[in-house]
Scaffold this motif. Structure first.
Motif, PDB file in Angstrom:
ATOM      1  N   MET A 151      50.460  46.605  52.863  1.00 18.07           N
ATOM      2  CA  MET A 151      49.674  46.440  51.640  1.00 18.07           C
ATOM      3  C   MET A 151      50.345  45.496  50.650  1.00 18.07           C
ATOM      4  SD  MET A 151      47.020  48.238  52.362  1.00 18.07           S
ATOM      5  CE  MET A 151      47.347  47.583  54.004  1.00 18.07           C
ATOM      6  N   VAL A 152      51.633  45.717  50.381  1.00 10.99           N
ATOM      7  CA  VAL A 152      52.340  44.864  49.428  1.00 10.99           C
ATOM      8  C   VAL A 152      52.488  43.439  49.966  1.00 10.99           C
ATOM      9  CG1 VAL A 152      54.446  44.510  48.097  1.00 10.99           C
ATOM     10  CG2 VAL A 152      53.571  46.830  48.428  1.00 10.99           C
ATOM     11  N   PRO A 153      53.049  43.245  51.171  1.00 10.62           N
ATOM     12  CA  PRO A 153      53.216  41.857  51.625  1.00 10.62           C
ATOM     13  C   PRO A 153      51.907  41.113  51.820  1.00 10.62           C
ATOM     14  CG  PRO A 153      53.843  43.417  53.359  1.00 10.62           C
ATOM     15  CD  PRO A 153      53.663  44.212  52.108  1.00 10.62           C
ATOM     16  N   THR A 154      50.840  41.806  52.200  1.00 13.62           N
ATOM     17  CA  THR A 154      49.555  41.119  52.362  1.00 13.62           C
ATOM     18  C   THR A 154      48.961  40.745  51.010  1.00 13.62           C
ATOM     19  OG1 THR A 154      49.093  42.203  54.483  1.00 13.62           O
ATOM     20  CG2 THR A 154      47.221  41.325  53.284  1.00 13.62           C
ATOM     21  N   GLY A 155      48.931  41.698  50.077  1.00 15.49           N
ATOM     22  CA  GLY A 155      48.411  41.380  48.749  1.00 15.49           C
ATOM     23  C   GLY A 155      49.200  40.277  48.070  1.00 15.49           C
ATOM     24  N   PHE A 156      50.521  40.353  48.163  1.00 14.21           N
ATOM     25  CA  PHE A 156      51.364  39.319  47.556  1.00 14.21           C
ATOM     26  C   PHE A 156      51.188  37.966  48.253  1.00 14.21           C
ATOM     27  CE2 PHE A 156      54.906  41.617  45.024  1.00 14.21           C
ATOM     28  CZ  PHE A 156      53.983  42.471  44.468  1.00 14.21           C
ATOM     29  N   HIS A 157      50.938  37.986  49.563  1.00  7.99           N
ATOM     30  CA  HIS A 157      50.738  36.712  50.265  1.00  7.99           C
ATOM     31  C   HIS A 157      49.461  36.034  49.791  1.00  7.99           C
ATOM     32  CE1 HIS A 157      51.527  33.658  53.133  1.00  7.99           C
ATOM     33  NE2 HIS A 157      50.535  33.964  53.954  1.00  7.99           N
ATOM     34  N   GLY A 158      48.450  36.826  49.464  1.00  9.36           N
ATOM     35  CA  GLY A 158      47.254  36.222  48.884  1.00  9.36           C
ATOM     36  C   GLY A 158      47.566  35.482  47.595  1.00  9.36           C
ATOM     37  N   GLY A 174      37.886  42.116  45.528  1.00  9.27           N
ATOM     38  CA  GLY A 174      38.216  43.257  46.371  1.00  9.27           C
ATOM     39  C   GLY A 174      39.455  43.950  45.837  1.00  9.27           C
ATOM     40  N   ILE A 175      39.296  45.177  45.353  1.00  5.34           N
ATOM     41  CA  ILE A 175      40.448  45.897  44.795  1.00  5.34           C
ATOM     42  C   ILE A 175      40.647  47.232  45.514  1.00  5.34           C
ATOM     43  CG2 ILE A 175      40.680  44.769  42.579  1.00  5.34           C
ATOM     44  CD1 ILE A 175      38.925  46.986  41.349  1.00  5.34           C
ATOM     45  N   GLY A 176      40.622  47.145  46.856  1.00  9.60           N
ATOM     46  CA  GLY A 176      41.195  48.199  47.661  1.00  9.60           C
ATOM     47  C   GLY A 176      42.706  48.086  47.569  1.00  9.60           C
ATOM     48  N   PRO A 177      43.461  48.724  48.465  1.00  4.94           N
ATOM     49  CA  PRO A 177      44.919  48.704  48.338  1.00  4.94           C
ATOM     50  C   PRO A 177      45.531  47.309  48.388  1.00  4.94           C
ATOM     51  CG  PRO A 177      44.228  49.703  50.416  1.00  4.94           C
ATOM     52  CD  PRO A 177      43.008  49.588  49.572  1.00  4.94           C
ATOM     53  N   VAL A 178      45.017  46.431  49.251  1.00  3.46           N
ATOM     54  CA  VAL A 178      45.549  45.065  49.312  1.00  3.46           C
ATOM     55  C   VAL A 178      45.212  44.315  48.028  1.00  3.46           C
ATOM     56  CG1 VAL A 178      45.329  42.825  50.459  1.00  3.46           C
ATOM     57  CG2 VAL A 178      45.610  44.900  51.824  1.00  3.46           C
ATOM     58  N   GLY A 179      43.979  44.436  47.581  1.00  2.22           N
ATOM     59  CA  GLY A 179      43.586  43.764  46.355  1.00  2.22           C
ATOM     60  C   GLY A 179      44.341  44.262  45.133  1.00  2.22           C
ATOM     61  N   LEU A 180      44.619  45.554  45.090  1.00  5.86           N
ATOM     62  CA  LEU A 180      45.408  46.092  43.983  1.00  5.86           C
ATOM     63  C   LEU A 180      46.816  45.505  43.982  1.00  5.86           C
ATOM     64  CD1 LEU A 180      44.204  49.802  44.045  1.00  5.86           C
ATOM     65  CD2 LEU A 180      43.765  48.115  42.240  1.00  5.86           C
ATOM     66  N   LEU A 300      64.277  39.883  55.490  1.00  8.32           N
ATOM     67  CA  LEU A 300      64.553  39.386  54.141  1.00  8.32           C
ATOM     68  C   LEU A 300      63.397  39.688  53.200  1.00  8.32           C
ATOM     69  CD1 LEU A 300      66.298  37.791  52.140  1.00  8.32           C
ATOM     70  CD2 LEU A 300      65.218  35.700  52.987  1.00  8.32           C
ATOM     71  N   ARG A 301      62.180  39.426  53.656  1.00  6.70           N
ATOM     72  CA  ARG A 301      61.019  39.683  52.809  1.00  6.70           C
ATOM     73  C   ARG A 301      60.893  41.172  52.503  1.00  6.70           C
ATOM     74  NH1 ARG A 301      56.557  36.888  51.144  1.00  6.70           N
ATOM     75  NH2 ARG A 301      54.573  37.977  50.937  1.00  6.70           N
ATOM     76  N   MET A 302      61.101  42.014  53.506  1.00  8.38           N
ATOM     77  CA  MET A 302      60.993  43.452  53.282  1.00  8.38           C
ATOM     78  C   MET A 302      62.039  43.931  52.266  1.00  8.38           C
ATOM     79  SD  MET A 302      58.438  44.588  54.975  1.00  8.38           S
ATOM     80  CE  MET A 302      57.645  43.009  54.687  1.00  8.38           C
ATOM     81  N   GLU A 303      63.264  43.400  52.374  1.00 11.67           N
ATOM     82  CA  GLU A 303      64.319  43.794  51.441  1.00 11.67           C
ATOM     83  C   GLU A 303      63.970  43.366  50.016  1.00 11.67           C
ATOM     84  OE1 GLU A 303      67.873  42.095  53.043  1.00 11.67           O
ATOM     85  OE2 GLU A 303      68.220  43.764  54.444  1.00 11.67           O
ATOM     86  N   LYS A 304      63.440  42.168  49.864  1.00 11.92           N
ATOM     87  CA  LYS A 304      63.075  41.687  48.530  1.00 11.92           C
ATOM     88  C   LYS A 304      61.949  42.524  47.937  1.00 11.92           C
ATOM     89  CE  LYS A 304      64.559  36.860  48.641  1.00 11.92           C
ATOM     90  NZ  LYS A 304      64.137  35.458  48.433  1.00 11.92           N
ATOM     91  N   LEU A 305      60.944  42.834  48.737  1.00 15.40           N
ATOM     92  CA  LEU A 305      59.831  43.628  48.227  1.00 15.40           C
ATOM     93  C   LEU A 305      60.283  45.047  47.887  1.00 15.40           C
ATOM     94  CD1 LEU A 305      56.960  42.423  50.577  1.00 15.40           C
ATOM     95  CD2 LEU A 305      57.429  41.705  48.227  1.00 15.40           C
ATOM     96  N   ALA A 306      61.159  45.610  48.720  1.00 14.64           N
ATOM     97  CA  ALA A 306      61.689  46.951  48.422  1.00 14.64           C
ATOM     98  C   ALA A 306      62.470  46.952  47.116  1.00 14.64           C
ATOM     99  CB  ALA A 306      62.576  47.430  49.570  1.00 14.64           C
TER     100      ALA A 306
END
Length: 351
Positions: A151-158, A174-180, A300-306
């Motif tokens: 959810m986070v990496p997909t929404g942020f990639h948008g 669209g403000i489901g979980p990805v949109g949020l 790396l991306r997962m660590e940054k988002l965490a």
């Protein structure tokens, strides 16, 4: 081992399979928290990826490492790990070109529940563990952490695809979980006005908490007219599409300024063609750019988002509306995503 699988298009059920084997660079994990996704629904009931037989579903998991290959350096048995939905082959030419999510072919970095069994099994396989896993930081809630898988990496990639800049006016469709998560990402990137397109009261409330300045309710009128009215007829600088169908890009082109960008992370599970309005696209010369992409993976991306959760810059717990306990609840959680009751945003199963 036992797993919950797509048996064929339109049919799911429990299967028994051999436990996956661990290669020298790989890891075997058991899930400790998982979340079904709308993508699973598209895959099974729309047949969006074509038919799959007895393929274990799921691509969002926090796991515990139970085995590592002889060449794995960074992880050991017992580690709690974030497992991203996309697990590329990092030595591929596509990865070297900057598109790791397409390593081995278009969308082929998306392996779980696409080309191999997913995470809704008692055990699952992760290729190139050192590159594709990330340690779960202490203190992050398991349920909240599952949102880091997709959810986070997909929404942020948008947001990245739309190239949101300081002060931009942005529409998030669209403000489901990805949109949020896209709304939250736009706010973190410095957008000024954020027009969140949706109708569910709980999603609207959370969109405002994440930084939406205006709500565009498609049940109250045409979204193009509403956005153009909000912007005094000028349109928006950037658009993130996180929901809708093959007609949504048409609406987005109508509301986008010349020189603007659309970042699409919506999984279009049905329809053969996307229609782009000729005149509103400036007869092909408007510099209105459409960029559609699959989320990047990688440690790396997962660590940054965490780290955004660790530092309280992002609170993903707001996405979770339903929590289940026990592996046998996977089916119930998936059917919840399929049926989408009004109070649903995202379910999580704690194992």
């Amino acid at each position: 081992m036992k797993g919950f699988a797509m048996l064929e298009i339109g049919k799911v059920g429990w299967v028994n399979k051999e436990t996956p084997q661990c290669g020298p660079l790989d890891a075997i994990c058991k899930p400790i928290a998982i979340s079904p996704c709308t993508s699973d629904v598209h895959t099974v009931w729309a047949g969006a990826l074509g038919n799959r037989h007895n393929m274990i579903l799921g691509h969002e998991a926090i796991g515990e490492v139970v085995e590592v290959g002889s060449l794995v350096k960074e992880f050991k048995v017992g580690d709690k790990v974030i497992v991203p939905a996309i697990t590329p082959d990092w030595g591929s030419l596509e990865a070297q070109a900057g598109y790791s999510m397409h390593s081995g072919g278009m969308l082929a970095g998306w392996k779980f529940s696409n080309f191999k069994d997913g995470v809704f099994g008692e055990y699952f396989h992760v290729n190139e563990a050192d590159a594709n896993l990330a340690l779960l930081p202490a203190g992050i809630d398991l349920a909240a952490a599952t949102m880091l898988c997709d959810m986070v990496p997909t929404g942020f990639h948008g947001v990245e695809l739309a190239d949101v800049q300081f002060g931009d006016r942005v529409a998030v469709i669209g403000i489901g979980p990805v949109g949020l998560m896209a709304v939250a990402g736009c706010a973190l990137r410095g957008a000024s006005y954020i027009y969140a397109v949706g109708s569910r009261p709980n999603c609207i409330q959370i969109a405002k908490e994440y930084g939406a300045t205006d709500i565009i309710n498609y049940r109250e009128g045409d979204i193009v007219e509403q956005i153009m009215d909000k912007t005094n007829g000028k349109g928006v600088d950037r658009i993130v599409i996180a929901g809708g169908d093959v007609n949504t890009i048409n609406q987005a082109i109508h509301t986008l300024k010349p020189g603007g960008r659309i970042g699409n992370v919506n999984y279009l599970g049905e329809g053969d063609y996307i229609n782009i309005p000729r005149v509103e696209w400036g007869c092909g010369m408007s510099h209105k750019t459409i960029a559609g992409g699959l989320m990047p993976g990688g440690r790396l991306r997962m660590e940054k988002l965490a780290s955004l959760i660790e530092t309280k810059k992002l609170d993903t717990s707001k996405l979770i509306t339903h929590t289940f306990n026990g592996f046998d609840k996977v089916e119930e959680a998936l059917m919840l995503m399929k049926d989408k009751p009004k109070d649903l945003i995202k379910p999580v199963v704690i194992i």
